[in-house]
Design a protein around this motif. Structure first.
Motif, short mmCIF file in Angstrom:
data_model
loop_
_atom_site.label_atom_id
_atom_site.label_comp_id
_atom_site.label_asym_id
_atom_site.label_seq_id
_atom_site.Cartn_x
_atom_site.Cartn_y
_atom_site.Cartn_z
N HIS A 137 -4.62 2.59 -4.11
CA HIS A 137 -5.59 2.47 -4.36
C HIS A 137 -6.91 3.14 -3.83
O HIS A 137 -8.13 2.95 -3.45
CB HIS A 137 -5.89 1.18 -3.43
CG HIS A 137 -4.84 0.20 -3.07
ND1 HIS A 137 -4.97 -0.76 -4.60
CD2 HIS A 137 -3.75 -0.88 -2.91
CE1 HIS A 137 -3.50 -1.64 -5.16
NE2 HIS A 137 -3.13 -1.61 -3.59
N ARG A 188 2.50 -3.73 -8.40
CA ARG A 188 2.35 -5.42 -7.18
C ARG A 188 1.12 -5.07 -6.43
O ARG A 188 0.63 -6.33 -6.62
CB ARG A 188 3.42 -4.78 -5.83
CG ARG A 188 3.49 -5.93 -5.05
CD ARG A 188 3.90 -5.90 -3.54
NE ARG A 188 5.76 -5.47 -3.60
CZ ARG A 188 6.62 -5.12 -2.77
NH1 ARG A 188 5.13 -4.29 -1.83
NH2 ARG A 188 7.27 -4.67 -3.06
N GLY A 189 0.97 -4.11 -6.83
CA GLY A 189 -0.88 -3.74 -6.29
C GLY A 189 -2.05 -4.41 -6.67
O GLY A 189 -2.55 -5.27 -7.13
N MET A 229 -1.23 -6.64 -9.46
CA MET A 229 -0.48 -8.21 -9.94
C MET A 229 -1.78 -8.76 -8.65
O MET A 229 -2.61 -9.46 -8.99
CB MET A 229 0.83 -8.48 -9.72
CG MET A 229 1.80 -7.74 -10.90
SD MET A 229 0.65 -8.83 -12.24
CE MET A 229 1.89 -10.46 -12.03
N GLU A 230 -1.08 -7.88 -6.97
CA GLU A 230 -2.64 -8.26 -6.19
C GLU A 230 -3.81 -8.75 -6.45
O GLU A 230 -4.49 -9.58 -6.36
CB GLU A 230 -2.13 -8.15 -4.72
CG GLU A 230 -0.46 -7.87 -4.42
CD GLU A 230 -0.53 -7.38 -3.59
OE1 GLU A 230 -0.80 -6.52 -3.45
OE2 GLU A 230 0.72 -7.37 -3.00
N ARG A 231 -4.29 -6.96 -6.96
CA ARG A 231 -5.69 -7.80 -7.74
C ARG A 231 -6.41 -8.39 -8.76
O ARG A 231 -7.33 -8.92 -8.72
CB ARG A 231 -5.95 -5.68 -7.88
CG ARG A 231 -5.93 -5.09 -6.94
CD ARG A 231 -6.29 -2.81 -7.63
NE ARG A 231 -5.13 -3.08 -7.79
CZ ARG A 231 -4.97 -1.72 -8.12
NH1 ARG A 231 -5.95 -0.59 -8.11
NH2 ARG A 231 -3.58 -1.20 -8.45
N GLU A 232 -5.30 -8.49 -9.87
CA GLU A 232 -5.31 -8.99 -10.68
C GLU A 232 -5.89 -11.27 -10.23
O GLU A 232 -6.08 -12.02 -11.10
CB GLU A 232 -4.65 -9.42 -11.73
CG GLU A 232 -5.14 -8.45 -12.60
CD GLU A 232 -4.27 -8.12 -13.68
OE1 GLU A 232 -2.72 -8.88 -13.59
OE2 GLU A 232 -3.93 -7.23 -14.26
N GLN A 233 -5.13 -11.25 -8.90
CA GLN A 233 -5.07 -12.69 -8.51
C GLN A 233 -6.60 -12.70 -8.21
O GLN A 233 -7.13 -13.96 -7.63
CB GLN A 233 -3.88 -12.68 -7.57
CG GLN A 233 -2.42 -12.88 -7.92
CD GLN A 233 -1.41 -13.10 -7.69
OE1 GLN A 233 -1.76 -13.48 -6.41
NE2 GLN A 233 -0.33 -12.95 -7.84
N LEU A 234 -7.32 -11.86 -7.41
CA LEU A 234 -8.79 -12.15 -7.11
C LEU A 234 -9.45 -12.44 -8.27
O LEU A 234 -10.19 -11.94 -8.47
CB LEU A 234 -8.97 -10.71 -6.00
CG LEU A 234 -7.97 -10.73 -4.93
CD1 LEU A 234 -8.94 -8.92 -4.27
CD2 LEU A 234 -8.57 -11.31 -3.84
#
Length: 135
Positions: free
Chosen positions: A39, A112-113, A115-120
């Motif tokens: 990131h 994984r990073g 996917m985590e960013r897209e969930q916000l």
């Protein structure tokens, strides 16, 4: 000079040279990829990159040293070329496998990073609205 020793010297020079070249290439080009995986944290990307390079050297040069042993005596120039090419081929396959393993693991971390960013949500919820009638 014994031809087995000649084969050892050629094998060591070429395999160590290849290891250094591949490590520098992967380090230089992999830094951008690591920056994305981490990131944009440049300090962490540089540290991880350095640790990966050190690990790459340790594993590959350890393998080169272990694979140096030759049980049969080399008696002619053909034997030198066959032995060196076989040993270098195995070293190159190990280098490739290590590289693919690193890329695979880092790509999983990167995904994984992402996917985590897209969930916000792009905008935090402002409040609750009742559904309209007839909807």
């Amino acid at each position: 000079m014994d031809l087995t020793v000649v084969a050892y010297v050629i094998y060591l020079l070429v395999s160590v040279g290849l290891t250094v070249w591949v490590a520098r290439t992967l380090s230089r080009n992999g830094r951008i990829f690591l920056g994305d995986v981490l990131h944009g944290d440049e300090k962490l990307a540089d540290a991880v990159n350095h640790l990966l390079v050190v690990g790459f050297y340790l594993v590959n040069l350890g393998f080169v040293a272990l694979y140096l042993n030759q049980d049969e005596r080399i008696t002619d120039a053909r034997g030198v070329f066959e032995t060196v090419s076989t040993k270098l081929g195995v070293v190159l396959l190990v280098l490739g496998a290590l590289h693919l393993g690193n890329v695979f693991v880092l790509n999983k971390i990167r995904r994984r990073g992402i996917m985590e960013r897209e969930q916000l949500p792009p905008v935090p919820p402002q409040g609750w609205a009742a559904p309209a009638a007839g909807a």
